[in-house]
Design an enzyme around this catalytic site. Structure first.
Site: not given
Ligand code: FAD
Length: 404
Positions: A95, A137
């Site tokens: 990310y 997640e």
């Protein structure tokens, strides 16, 4: 929590993103792959070639800017994407890399229009969304690992059996190489498989729905060979699986994920509506519901004709021996042998209006899967027939799109 000024600044960029979003995302992917070419092994390079991933991410960024003051609207889309990321084994550090190149692309494409305030607001907003997704997640990874027979990341499976289901669909029966148990899954969920693609000099990952009910022994996937048009446009992974992955070979897969699954606790009737290879998650649901519940099921399937109609005999046999199952088949291009054999119920594309008397039931739950135009037609028909949207669930076999 985002600052109110951040929310206002990001929301104000929506009109600019509507115009320049695609250019920003194109530049973003160029930068990302220049800086970290190994990421090409994780991204679907066909979606890149065809601009599908760029369009999907540009739409996602625009949707985020538009709805940043009411993120609940994006809940289902975020859910689908976090499940997909978990299936791809996306890691938190990735990310940061994406964020860096996204902000750089915004600055590059918008130039002076990207003021310090705008860039700072987007940096904060990106981080807030990344934190939500990383958290979601992490929970999915933990849950997948904690389940009996569960695991985290990639695991080797042996192809124990390969079976042709039709001229274009082949099933692969996968058992763990380590001989240890495998986790159950929710009927409707999918796994990801990674293979080397020599044509690209890369690995590629694709998702395949589990096409059998959980059985504690193996996972079955059923793959359509995507080969229309020129040889260079033939699907990278599906053709490799058909042509080169055989009994005894080892493949790597991630645990089952996916928010599209049947509620096994419900008692309502179930209507399963599929087109072509979209039958895979619905066959898993069908088997699980018949085996573990006493719910009535209608299985509506559309195919071109008998040559490409997978699992036909087994579904027919189940309908003959089980009064709770009604099977309704549409062929839009029946072969003479289909006509002679009375192998289908209706000629034409699946039209729920034509079979409303059997397929539209009060309080039923509807699960739909097939090509995009097919799904649009079914969702529209169900709406027109008075079925509430909340009762209609569907799975998309392509890129994730944020819907307005
Ligand atoms: P790709 O190389 O990715 O190509 C995709 C398609 O584009 C192919 O049809 C190809 O022929 C076409 N194409 C490529 N270039 C062009 C061009 N220039 N012009 C026109 N067309 C072009 N698939 C199944 O078979 N069974 C399943 O159960 C299943 N479940 C899925 C579940 C989920 C949640 C998702 C997201 C997808 C699922 N899929 C399933 C689809 C699967 O993941 C792959 O997308 C599919 O197998 C195609 O992959 P490929 O690498 O063979 O094709």
């Amino acid at each position: 929590m985002l600052q109110p000024s951040t929310i206002a600044t990001v929301k104000a960029t929506a009109p600019v993103l509507a115009v320049h979003g695609y250019a920003i995302i194109q530049r973003f992917y160029q930068r990302l792959f220049e800086a970290q070419p190994e990421l090409k092994n994780i991204f679907n390079m066909r979606h890149q070639e065809r601009g599908e991933q760029q369009r999907a991410l540009a739409a996602a960024v625009l949707a985020y800017a538009t709805h940043i003051d009411n993120l609940s609207v994006l809940g289902p889309a975020v859910d689908r994407i976090t499940h997909k990321h978990a299936s791809l084994n996306v890691q938190p550090a990735q990310y940061a890399v994406v964020g860096e190149h996204l902000l750089a692309a915004i600055k590059e494409v918008l130039g002076d229009a990207a003021t310090g305030d705008i860039v700072a607001a987007w940096a904060e907003a990106y981080q807030a969304l990344a934190d939500i997704m990383i958290g979601a997640e992490a929970s999915l990874y933990d849950e997948a690992q904690r389940r009996p027979g569960g695991w985290r990341g990639w695991r080797n499976f042996v192809v124990r059996h390969k079976r042709m289901e039709s001229e274009v669909i082949t099933s692969f029966f996968l058992e763990p190489e380590d001989g240890r148990p495998i986790a159950d899954f929710k009927p409707g969920q999918y796994i990801s498989i990674v293979v080397d693609v020599p044509r690209l000099g890369l690995q590629q990952v694709r998702q395949y729905s589990l096409s059998d009910a959980p059985n504690g022994r193996n996972y079955r996937i059923s793959v359509k060979r995507e080969r229309e048009g020129e040889p260079e446009t033939a699907g990278y992974v599906s053709n490799l699986l058909h042509d080169y992955v055989n009994r005894g070979d080892v493949v790597r897969i991630t645990p089952p994920f996916g928010p599209f699954h049947i509620d096994m606790e419900a008692t309502s009737p179930v209507v399963l509506v599929s087109g072509g290879v979209g039958l895979t998650p619905l066959v898993s649901m069908l088997k699980a519901v018949l085996k573990n519940t006493d719910r009535d099921v209608v299985f509506v399937h559309g195919a071109r004709n008998g040559a490409v109609h997978a699992m036909k005999d087994r579904i027919e046999a189940a309908a003959e021996t089980n009064r709770r199952l009604t099977s309704i088949v549409f062929y839009d291009a029946p072969l003479p042998s289909d006509v002679l054999g009375y192998d289908y119920d209706h000629e034409g594309l699946v039209d729920l209006r034509r079979i409303a008397a059997s397929a539209v039931k009060a309080d039923a739950d509807y699960y739909v899967c097939g090509p995009m135009p097919f799904m649009r037609a079914q969702v529209e028909a169900l709406r027109a027939l008075g079925v509430p949207d909340a009762r209609v669930h569907y799975e998309v076999f392509g890129t994730d799109v944020f819907e307005e």
